[in-house]
Design a protein around this motif. Sequence first.
Motif, PDB file in Angstrom:
ATOM      1  N   ASP A  11       0.952  -1.263   0.075  1.00  0.00           N
ATOM      2  CA  ASP A  11       0.018   0.084   0.080  1.00  0.00           C
ATOM      3  C   ASP A  11       0.752   1.308   0.054  1.00  0.00           C
ATOM      4  OD1 ASP A  11      -3.209  -0.857   0.121  1.00  0.00           O
ATOM      5  OD2 ASP A  11      -1.731  -1.962   1.691  1.00  0.00           O
ATOM      6  N   MET A  12       2.027   1.386  -0.696  1.00  0.00           N
ATOM      7  CA  MET A  12       2.791   2.396  -0.953  1.00  0.00           C
ATOM      8  C   MET A  12       1.924   3.492  -1.321  1.00  0.00           C
ATOM      9  SD  MET A  12       5.660   4.099  -0.891  1.00  0.00           S
ATOM     10  CE  MET A  12       7.034   2.906  -0.657  1.00  0.00           C
ATOM     11  N   LEU A  13       0.968   3.330  -2.627  1.00  0.00           N
ATOM     12  CA  LEU A  13       0.491   4.403  -3.197  1.00  0.00           C
ATOM     13  C   LEU A  13      -0.470   5.289  -2.293  1.00  0.00           C
ATOM     14  CD1 LEU A  13      -0.358   2.930  -6.719  1.00  0.00           C
ATOM     15  CD2 LEU A  13       1.473   4.285  -5.753  1.00  0.00           C
ATOM     16  N   SER A  14      -1.284   4.663  -1.375  1.00  0.00           N
ATOM     17  CA  SER A  14      -2.160   5.190  -0.315  1.00  0.00           C
ATOM     18  C   SER A  14      -1.516   5.892   0.708  1.00  0.00           C
ATOM     19  CB  SER A  14      -3.082   4.212   0.099  1.00  0.00           C
ATOM     20  OG  SER A  14      -2.634   3.323   0.945  1.00  0.00           O
ATOM     21  N   TYR A  15      -0.393   5.382   1.042  1.00  0.00           N
ATOM     22  CA  TYR A  15       0.554   6.075   2.181  1.00  0.00           C
ATOM     23  C   TYR A  15       1.101   7.546   1.354  1.00  0.00           C
ATOM     24  CZ  TYR A  15       5.482   6.953   3.582  1.00  0.00           C
ATOM     25  OH  TYR A  15       6.561   7.670   4.117  1.00  0.00           O
ATOM     26  N   LEU A  16       1.322   7.536   0.072  1.00  0.00           N
ATOM     27  CA  LEU A  16       2.121   8.659  -0.572  1.00  0.00           C
ATOM     28  C   LEU A  16       0.821   9.576  -0.839  1.00  0.00           C
ATOM     29  CD1 LEU A  16       4.566   7.044  -3.080  1.00  0.00           C
ATOM     30  CD2 LEU A  16       5.098   8.075  -0.887  1.00  0.00           C
ATOM     31  N   ALA A  17      -0.356   9.263  -1.095  1.00  0.00           N
ATOM     32  CA  ALA A  17      -1.302   9.994  -1.390  1.00  0.00           C
ATOM     33  C   ALA A  17      -1.969  10.739  -0.288  1.00  0.00           C
ATOM     34  CB  ALA A  17      -2.442   9.236  -2.120  1.00  0.00           C
ATOM     35  N   VAL A  18      -1.699  10.128   1.109  1.00  0.00           N
ATOM     36  CA  VAL A  18      -2.605  10.726   2.146  1.00  0.00           C
ATOM     37  C   VAL A  18      -1.901  11.450   2.963  1.00  0.00           C
ATOM     38  CG1 VAL A  18      -4.040   9.894   4.188  1.00  0.00           C
ATOM     39  CG2 VAL A  18      -4.465   8.783   1.916  1.00  0.00           C
ATOM     40  N   LEU A  19      -0.485  11.088   3.083  1.00  0.00           N
ATOM     41  CA  LEU A  19       0.398  11.546   4.360  1.00  0.00           C
ATOM     42  C   LEU A  19       1.100  12.807   3.564  1.00  0.00           C
ATOM     43  CD1 LEU A  19      -0.194   8.929   6.040  1.00  0.00           C
ATOM     44  CD2 LEU A  19       1.926   9.510   6.860  1.00  0.00           C
ATOM     45  N   PRO A  20       0.978  14.068   3.997  1.00  0.00           N
ATOM     46  CA  PRO A  20       1.787  15.281   3.633  1.00  0.00           C
ATOM     47  C   PRO A  20       3.029  14.993   3.257  1.00  0.00           C
ATOM     48  CG  PRO A  20       0.202  15.896   4.795  1.00  0.00           C
ATOM     49  CD  PRO A  20       0.295  14.423   5.205  1.00  0.00           C
ATOM     50  N   GLU A  21       3.811  14.328   4.246  1.00  0.00           N
ATOM     51  CA  GLU A  21       5.372  14.384   4.369  1.00  0.00           C
ATOM     52  C   GLU A  21       5.776  12.904   4.032  1.00  0.00           C
ATOM     53  OE1 GLU A  21       6.946  16.826   4.911  1.00  0.00           O
ATOM     54  OE2 GLU A  21       5.279  17.908   5.397  1.00  0.00           O
ATOM     55  N   ALA A  22       4.887  12.052   3.275  1.00  0.00           N
ATOM     56  CA  ALA A  22       5.117  10.679   2.981  1.00  0.00           C
ATOM     57  C   ALA A  22       6.335  10.837   1.904  1.00  0.00           C
ATOM     58  CB  ALA A  22       4.137  10.039   2.438  1.00  0.00           C
ATOM     59  N   ASN A  23       7.080   9.526   2.145  1.00  0.00           N
ATOM     60  CA  ASN A  23       8.349   9.643   1.267  1.00  0.00           C
ATOM     61  C   ASN A  23       8.641   8.259   0.976  1.00  0.00           C
ATOM     62  OD1 ASN A  23      11.100   9.466   0.336  1.00  0.00           O
ATOM     63  ND2 ASN A  23      11.836  10.385   1.964  1.00  0.00           N
ATOM     64  N   ALA A  24       8.630   7.569  -0.117  1.00  0.00           N
ATOM     65  CA  ALA A  24       8.782   6.188  -0.879  1.00  0.00           C
ATOM     66  C   ALA A  24      10.097   5.675  -0.311  1.00  0.00           C
ATOM     67  CB  ALA A  24       8.864   6.272  -2.398  1.00  0.00           C
ATOM     68  N   PHE A  25      11.081   6.470   0.340  1.00  0.00           N
ATOM     69  CA  PHE A  25      12.469   5.943   0.699  1.00  0.00           C
ATOM     70  C   PHE A  25      12.882   5.869   2.137  1.00  0.00           C
ATOM     71  CE2 PHE A  25      13.281   7.012  -3.828  1.00  0.00           C
ATOM     72  CZ  PHE A  25      14.264   6.229  -4.018  1.00  0.00           C
ATOM     73  N   ALA A  26      11.370   6.150   2.751  1.00  0.00           N
ATOM     74  CA  ALA A  26      11.348   6.320   4.435  1.00  0.00           C
ATOM     75  C   ALA A  26      11.278   4.999   4.934  1.00  0.00           C
ATOM     76  CB  ALA A  26      10.384   7.207   4.850  1.00  0.00           C
ATOM     77  N   LYS A  27      12.425   4.437   5.466  1.00  0.00           N
ATOM     78  CA  LYS A  27      12.403   3.138   6.115  1.00  0.00           C
ATOM     79  C   LYS A  27      11.861   3.018   7.228  1.00  0.00           C
ATOM     80  CE  LYS A  27      16.189   0.404   5.272  1.00  0.00           C
ATOM     81  NZ  LYS A  27      17.929   0.193   5.491  1.00  0.00           N
ATOM     82  N   ASP A  28      11.851   3.910   7.926  1.00  0.00           N
ATOM     83  CA  ASP A  28      11.082   4.045   9.215  1.00  0.00           C
ATOM     84  C   ASP A  28       9.756   4.182   9.127  1.00  0.00           C
ATOM     85  OD1 ASP A  28      13.524   3.992  10.537  1.00  0.00           O
ATOM     86  OD2 ASP A  28      13.751   6.030  10.759  1.00  0.00           O
ATOM     87  N   ASP A  29       9.081   4.639   8.004  1.00  0.00           N
ATOM     88  CA  ASP A  29       7.699   4.635   7.802  1.00  0.00           C
ATOM     89  C   ASP A  29       6.908   3.476   7.395  1.00  0.00           C
ATOM     90  OD1 ASP A  29       7.478   7.297   8.971  1.00  0.00           O
ATOM     91  OD2 ASP A  29       6.882   8.464   6.992  1.00  0.00           O
ATOM     92  N   ILE A  30       7.185   3.076   6.408  1.00  0.00           N
ATOM     93  CA  ILE A  30       6.431   1.855   5.738  1.00  0.00           C
ATOM     94  C   ILE A  30       7.595   0.759   5.328  1.00  0.00           C
ATOM     95  CG2 ILE A  30       6.970   3.054   3.279  1.00  0.00           C
ATOM     96  CD1 ILE A  30       3.912   2.164   3.140  1.00  0.00           C
ATOM     97  N   ALA A  31       7.303  -0.429   5.728  1.00  0.00           N
ATOM     98  CA  ALA A  31       7.813  -1.743   5.460  1.00  0.00           C
ATOM     99  C   ALA A  31       8.136  -2.129   3.956  1.00  0.00           C
ATOM    100  CB  ALA A  31       7.453  -2.955   6.229  1.00  0.00           C
ATOM    101  N   CYS A  32       7.502  -1.393   2.932  1.00  0.00           N
ATOM    102  CA  CYS A  32       7.865  -1.634   1.606  1.00  0.00           C
ATOM    103  C   CYS A  32       8.638  -0.339   0.979  1.00  0.00           C
ATOM    104  CB  CYS A  32       6.856  -2.129   0.732  1.00  0.00           C
ATOM    105  SG  CYS A  32       5.221  -0.643   1.041  1.00  0.00           S
ATOM    106  N   ALA A  33       9.339   0.363   1.905  1.00  0.00           N
ATOM    107  CA  ALA A  33      10.110   1.576   1.258  1.00  0.00           C
ATOM    108  C   ALA A  33      11.249   1.061   0.374  1.00  0.00           C
ATOM    109  CB  ALA A  33      10.697   2.238   2.391  1.00  0.00           C
ATOM    110  N   ILE A  34      11.368   1.792  -0.696  1.00  0.00           N
ATOM    111  CA  ILE A  34      12.131   1.342  -2.069  1.00  0.00           C
ATOM    112  C   ILE A  34      13.653   0.807  -1.469  1.00  0.00           C
ATOM    113  CG2 ILE A  34      13.543   2.189  -3.700  1.00  0.00           C
ATOM    114  CD1 ILE A  34      11.193   4.019  -4.250  1.00  0.00           C
ATOM    115  N   PRO A  35      14.317   1.426  -0.140  1.00  0.00           N
ATOM    116  CA  PRO A  35      15.349   0.700   0.158  1.00  0.00           C
ATOM    117  C   PRO A  35      14.968  -0.603   0.747  1.00  0.00           C
ATOM    118  CG  PRO A  35      15.377   2.814   0.902  1.00  0.00           C
ATOM    119  CD  PRO A  35      13.982   2.742   0.478  1.00  0.00           C
ATOM    120  N   TRP A  36      14.198  -0.995   1.471  1.00  0.00           N
ATOM    121  CA  TRP A  36      13.768  -2.322   1.823  1.00  0.00           C
ATOM    122  C   TRP A  36      13.624  -3.112   0.639  1.00  0.00           C
ATOM    123  CZ3 TRP A  36      15.501  -2.761   6.505  1.00  0.00           C
ATOM    124  CH2 TRP A  36      14.891  -1.789   7.478  1.00  0.00           C
TER     125      TRP A  36
END
Length: 329
Positions: A11-36
């Motif tokens: 659910d990367m897309l809904s995370y990026l769509a809803v959170l103002p500070e969302a970052n696809a590279f944020a390992k601390d935020d989401i377990a499917c961040a690009i570095p993971w």
Amino acid sequence: MHYPIIDMHCDMLSYLAVLPEANAFAKDDIACAIPWLQEGNVRMQVMAIYTDVRPESMNLATRQALIFEELHQKYSNDLALAGSDFLQNWDKQNRVGIKASVENAAGFGNETASWDEIYKQFDFILDRVRSLAYISLTHHTENRFGGGNYTKGIGLKADGKKLLDYMAGKSIPVDLSHTSDMLAEGILNHIDSNNLDIPVIASHSNFREVWNHPRNLTDEFAKEIIHRGGIIGVNFLRAFLDTEVPERLFEHILRGFELGGQKAICFGADYFYTKNFGDPARFPFYFPLAENASKYPSLLESLEDKLSATDLEGLAYRNSLEFYRKIQS
């Protein structure tokens, strides 16, 4: 062997769509961040366009489709569009291929949308994302298309039939991961009685025989997906595995093989942004052995004494790869 990985749901897309500070590279935020994903050798990741059932569902789905389109363009060094060329030249890829899906057809049409608006929205999303890995008619609750997996006694509605008719022949599978049992049965019956060309999968589902939960597949539906040449992505969420026993994940995987799913079982981890979730009983959402996308190699290593090298390769990527090559050829 360090296998490449295909995962059928995040659910990367809904995370990026809803959170103002969302970052696809944020390992601390989401377990499917690009570095993971990169650490776990994920070669292809399906990213869901998720909405719940509300008036603004179509707007939210539109936003996520545009985010998906921007994602592989903006981060072209790391991400690629996982279209036919990507799949056919699989062995030459060194980026993470991404493919969109739709989780809840409320994103195509809210409860008051006309069918002209629904068709227009469907075509717009498909045009923006190029291809869809699958469409789920519902999420947990009921919508105009049918009953979600937390509803009882609600099956396939007339609008659900109409949407299936529109999907037919477009090489887009229908996903049973969020259906009520009645909706799953209705979908299969409608496909068969109208001879519709629609593949059937469960993108991120476990097995009810192992853990009795309405989000998990009955053996009957799992066998039906396998019989139809579909795939079943095993889900990593603790609530759908066993809330106390981490190793139950392996039992779900092995159950799929026991049911004849040697060509069907794959991964559907279901990583999403959890920090804004209201129910404290759900924390932690994932056991440490599967807490982010870097864990695929160690999970496969834990199964080396239980599955053959051929089955491990199938689970890791081969089953999903061959499925999408087949339906897109």
